[in-house]
Design a protein around this motif. Structure first.
Motif, mmCIF file in Angstrom:
data_model
loop_
_atom_site.group_PDB
_atom_site.id
_atom_site.type_symbol
_atom_site.label_atom_id
_atom_site.label_comp_id
_atom_site.label_asym_id
_atom_site.label_seq_id
_atom_site.Cartn_x
_atom_site.Cartn_y
_atom_site.Cartn_z
ATOM 1 N N VAL A 287 -21.419 -49.980 35.415
ATOM 2 C CA VAL A 287 -20.076 -49.639 35.886
ATOM 3 C C VAL A 287 -19.556 -50.673 36.873
ATOM 4 O O VAL A 287 -18.427 -51.181 36.735
ATOM 5 N N ASP A 288 -20.343 -51.016 37.889
ATOM 6 C CA ASP A 288 -19.853 -51.951 38.909
ATOM 7 C C ASP A 288 -19.573 -53.332 38.321
ATOM 8 O O ASP A 288 -18.628 -54.019 38.742
ATOM 9 N N SER A 289 -20.361 -53.755 37.350
ATOM 10 C CA SER A 289 -20.094 -55.045 36.700
ATOM 11 C C SER A 289 -18.783 -55.002 35.936
ATOM 12 O O SER A 289 -18.009 -55.973 35.948
ATOM 13 N N ASP A 308 -9.219 -52.836 29.364
ATOM 14 C CA ASP A 308 -10.280 -52.427 28.446
ATOM 15 C C ASP A 308 -11.607 -52.237 29.181
ATOM 16 O O ASP A 308 -12.364 -51.296 28.891
ATOM 17 N N LEU A 309 -11.901 -53.091 30.145
ATOM 18 C CA LEU A 309 -13.142 -52.961 30.907
ATOM 19 C C LEU A 309 -13.123 -51.712 31.783
ATOM 20 O O LEU A 309 -14.159 -51.036 31.933
ATOM 21 N N ILE A 310 -11.975 -51.369 32.346
ATOM 22 C CA ILE A 310 -11.881 -50.143 33.154
ATOM 23 C C ILE A 310 -12.087 -48.914 32.274
ATOM 24 O O ILE A 310 -12.778 -47.954 32.663
ATOM 25 N N GLU A 311 -11.511 -48.916 31.087
ATOM 26 C CA GLU A 311 -11.693 -47.781 30.183
ATOM 27 C C GLU A 311 -13.156 -47.644 29.768
ATOM 28 O O GLU A 311 -13.667 -46.530 29.624
ATOM 29 N N LYS A 350 -7.906 -47.579 39.459
ATOM 30 C CA LYS A 350 -7.456 -48.753 38.712
ATOM 31 C C LYS A 350 -6.869 -48.363 37.364
ATOM 32 O O LYS A 350 -5.891 -48.971 36.901
ATOM 33 N N GLN A 351 -7.430 -47.331 36.745
ATOM 34 C CA GLN A 351 -6.833 -46.842 35.503
ATOM 35 C C GLN A 351 -5.441 -46.265 35.759
ATOM 36 O O GLN A 351 -4.518 -46.456 34.956
ATOM 37 N N MET A 352 -5.266 -45.576 36.886
ATOM 38 C CA MET A 352 -3.952 -45.048 37.251
ATOM 39 C C MET A 352 -2.949 -46.178 37.466
ATOM 40 O O MET A 352 -1.791 -46.088 37.048
#
Length: 677
Positions: A287-289, A308-311, A350-352
């Motif tokens: 997750v942190d990466s 895409d990475l956040i999702e 960040k998704q928000m």
């Protein structure tokens, strides 16, 4: 010849008789018609024997057939049956006349006349029936409208009996918690369908969903076929305790995940994004990466890859949710002091942000409510500075007003500049709607004027920067007045200036409408009159400003860093700006609860040889083969990689050397040697 054979010749078998004009009377007749047709039927509902062939009782097995189409079919069938029956009768009479019966000719003429009269009577009956049916349709339409009116009246009575009063805008249902999250609003496709239609949104997704092979369905994200195949990364969730109707959860890291976390920290210290990419090749759902690499992609203007990475990070965490953990109840808590929980907070935030930039404010509001519900008392990301903006952008004015009414007593939301100005703006925008009664519109307008005057009195330093953002030149009486002049902005405390700059940098465009500006101008003059008249509330607000806003707490600084609003970041104090801020954990809490400690690393100076230290001084990113194997930055052993870096370092060093200075003879300055004695 038998009767059955005659019926076969005439086409009068069972179910093949021609439909007469009186067919299907029981379906289309009302009570009045039943009384008129009553003498024609005998006991038991049967027709007399002579009238049995004129109309056949056929049950309508397809009740969904339209009545209008059925009427047209009846008319056509009735005309055809009337035409065929006399012809068949006349043909039979002619055949009998040829066999030598002279009286049959007169009987045939009489029968023909009788058939024509019956046909005219039948057509007249059909016309009357059509008129009656039209009247029935109009009556049924009126009855349906009356039924709908009755339903509305019943609902109004139920609302009145339940005791709900609507003095202003109607609040949301009190049965749901103010932080209740709806699953359907967590999906941005729901909002995009409302804007562009389902065909435009789901047109390209349908064929991909058939090939999806993922273990479970999720609410926060939709897995993509381009992602690596999911395997448990060593992340889990545990229920800590349950008390007072609240459930406290925490994410946990396995030993394998802890090793990946240590490698990630080493990769972050190297300041090389490629090291994080190499780590994700072995741990694709770390997750942190994913969060750190998303920031790197965003800085390089690759917004699609960053999102895409956040999702993918959200999907990795949602797959390990505890069975009792609920996103919608508002009773599940995650302690931000635990480092394992912070990744979920930051991924949601960040998704928000991506959803807001994508044009989905309603979905972003739902994410904001979700983050606030995880720890509403502490509010580690200070979502109260943002939720009003999301509600206004989503045009969900009722929710913002309800949140203010329920939380003002114990959270003092009116002391935040964003709520002090957003709530009256919500009341005013609600008063501009035309689908509300007149008394509700007038009460909303009055409440909006009252609250905006209180906000201007409490925060006079907001007016002039707001007008400057909106490119509006204020009136001379306003700009030259001491209350709203330059002194109002200069005299406010630094913490208050930071909150004001944060609100204006984020929400100033909501005030640019001409109707809003004219309403604001009216209330500004009302405030100036109160100031000139010596209202004691003005002095009370000034004393309150000096006492309350001495120093902003750490969660506000964390929110400012995440918001990336230039005006607010510039107002951060020096003790915050001098710290090293990491994207995966900005400003960690002072009272952090560690579940495991990172092992101490030996510094390269203590065990490195002289040559390695020399090349490290030339290239800060240079590491030897042994260090890479211990730290796992490169993701695996590669003997040639260290040699290649060494050769590149030697080439750079040789290219920078200049031998021209060695050719200068030493005899040019014979006196210079005496300086060394």
């Amino acid at each position: 010849m038998s009767r059955r054979a005659l019926r076969r010749l005439r086409g009068e078998q069972r179910g093949q008789e021609p439909l007469g004009p009186d067919a299907l009377q029981f379906v289309l007749l009302d009570d009045d018609d039943a009384e008129e047709e009553g003498p024609k039927t005998g006991l038991g509902g049967r027709r007399p024997g002579g009238a049995g062939k004129e109309g056949v009782r056929v049950n309508n097995r397809f009740e969904l057939i339209n009545i209008e189409d059925l009427e047209d079919d009846l008319v056509v069938n009735g005309e055809r049956s009337d035409c065929t029956l006399p012809d068949s009768a006349s043909s039979g009479n002619k055949g009998r006349a040829k066999h030598g019966n002279p009286e049959n000719k007169q009987d045939g003429d009489a029968a023909a006349k009788a058939g024509s009269s019956e046909q005219s009577n039948a057509s007249g009956k059909l016309r009357k029936k059509k008129k009656k049916q039209k009247n029935k349709k109009s009556c049924t339409g009126e009855s349906s409208e009356n039924g709908l009116e009755d339903i509305d009246r019943i609902l109004e009575r139920i609302e009145d009996s339940s005791g709900f009063s609507h003095p202003g805008p109607p609040p949301l249902s009190s049965r749901k918690h103010v932080l209740y999250v709806e699953h359907r609003h967590l999906n941005p496709d729901t909002e995009l369908k409302r804007y562009f239609g389902a065909r435009a949104v789901l047109g390209e997704q349908r064929p991909r969903q058939r090939q999806r092979v993922y273990p479970k369905c999720t609410w926060l994200t939709t897995p993509k076929s381009t992602w690596p195949r999911y395997s448990k990364p060593g992340l889990s969730m545990r229920l800590l305790e349950s008390k007072k109707g609240l459930s406290f959860f925490a994410f946990e890291h396995s030993e394998e995940y802890q090793q990946a976390q240590h490698k990630f920290l080493v990769a972050v210290e190297s300041m090389e994004p490629n090291n994080i990419v190499a780590l994700l090749q072995t741990s694709p759902y770390h997750v942190d990466s994913l969060l750190q690499l998303s920031d790197a992609c965003r800085f390089q203007e690759d917004q699609e890859m960053a999102r895409d990475l956040i999702e993918r990070a959200l999907y990795s965490m949602e797959c390990v949710f505890h069975p009792l953990f609920s996103l919608t109840s508002g009773t599940c808590r995650l302690d931000y002091r635990r480092p394992e929980n912070r990744s979920f907070y930051l991924a949601l935030y960040k998704q928000m942000s991506f959803l807001e930039k994508r044009g989905c404010p309603r979905t972003a509001l739902e994410y904001c409510k979700l983050i606030l519900s995880l720890e509403p008392d502490e509010d580690p990301l200070c979502m109260l500075l943002l939720i009003d903006h999301m509600a206004l952008r989503a045009r969900n004015y009722e929710y913002l007003i309800r949140l203010f009414q329920e939380w003002e007593a114990h959270r003092n939301l009116s002391q935040l500049p964003n709520f002090a100005f957003s709530v009256p703006l919500a009341y005013f925008l609600l008063s501009q709607q035309t689908d509300l009664p007149d008394h509700e519109l007038s009460s909303a307008r009055q409440q909006a004027s009252l609250l905006i005057q209180q906000a201007l009195t409490m925060f006079p330093g907001v007016l002039m920067p707001l007008l400057e953002y909106c490119s509006v030149r204020p009136d001379a009486t306003v700009s030259n007045h001491r209350f709203f002049g330059p002194d109002a902005e200069i005299s406010q405390p630094p913490a208050l200036s930071q909150l004001v700059s944060l609100y204006l940098g984020r929400s100033h465009f909501l005030w640019k409408e001409p109707a809003i500006m004219s309403w604001l101008e009216e209330n500004v003059h009302e405030v100036l009159e109160a100031v000139d008249s010596g209202d004691p509330a003005v002095e009370a607000c000034e004393n309150r400003r000096k006492v309350l806003y001495q120093r902003a707490p750490r969660n506000i600084h964390r929110h400012v860093i995440l918001s990336e609003i230039k005006e607010a970041v510039a107002a951060l104090p020096s003790d915050v700006t001098t710290q090293s801020v990491m994207g995966f954990d900005p400003l960690p809490p002072v009272d952090t609860i560690y579940s495991y400690v990172r092992p101490e690393r030996l510094s390269p100076v203590s065990h490195g040889n002289t040559i390695a230290l020399f090349f490290r001084s030339l290239l800060p990113n240079y590491t030897t083969e042994g260090e890479r194997l211990e730290e796992g930055v490169a993701g695996g052993p590669n003997r040639n990689q260290g040699l290649n870096r060494l050769m590149l370092a030697v080439r750079d060093m040789m290219a920078n050397f200049h031998f021209n200075d060695l050719e200068v003879p030493r005899e040019d300055n014979p006196e210079g040697e005496g300086d060394w004695d």
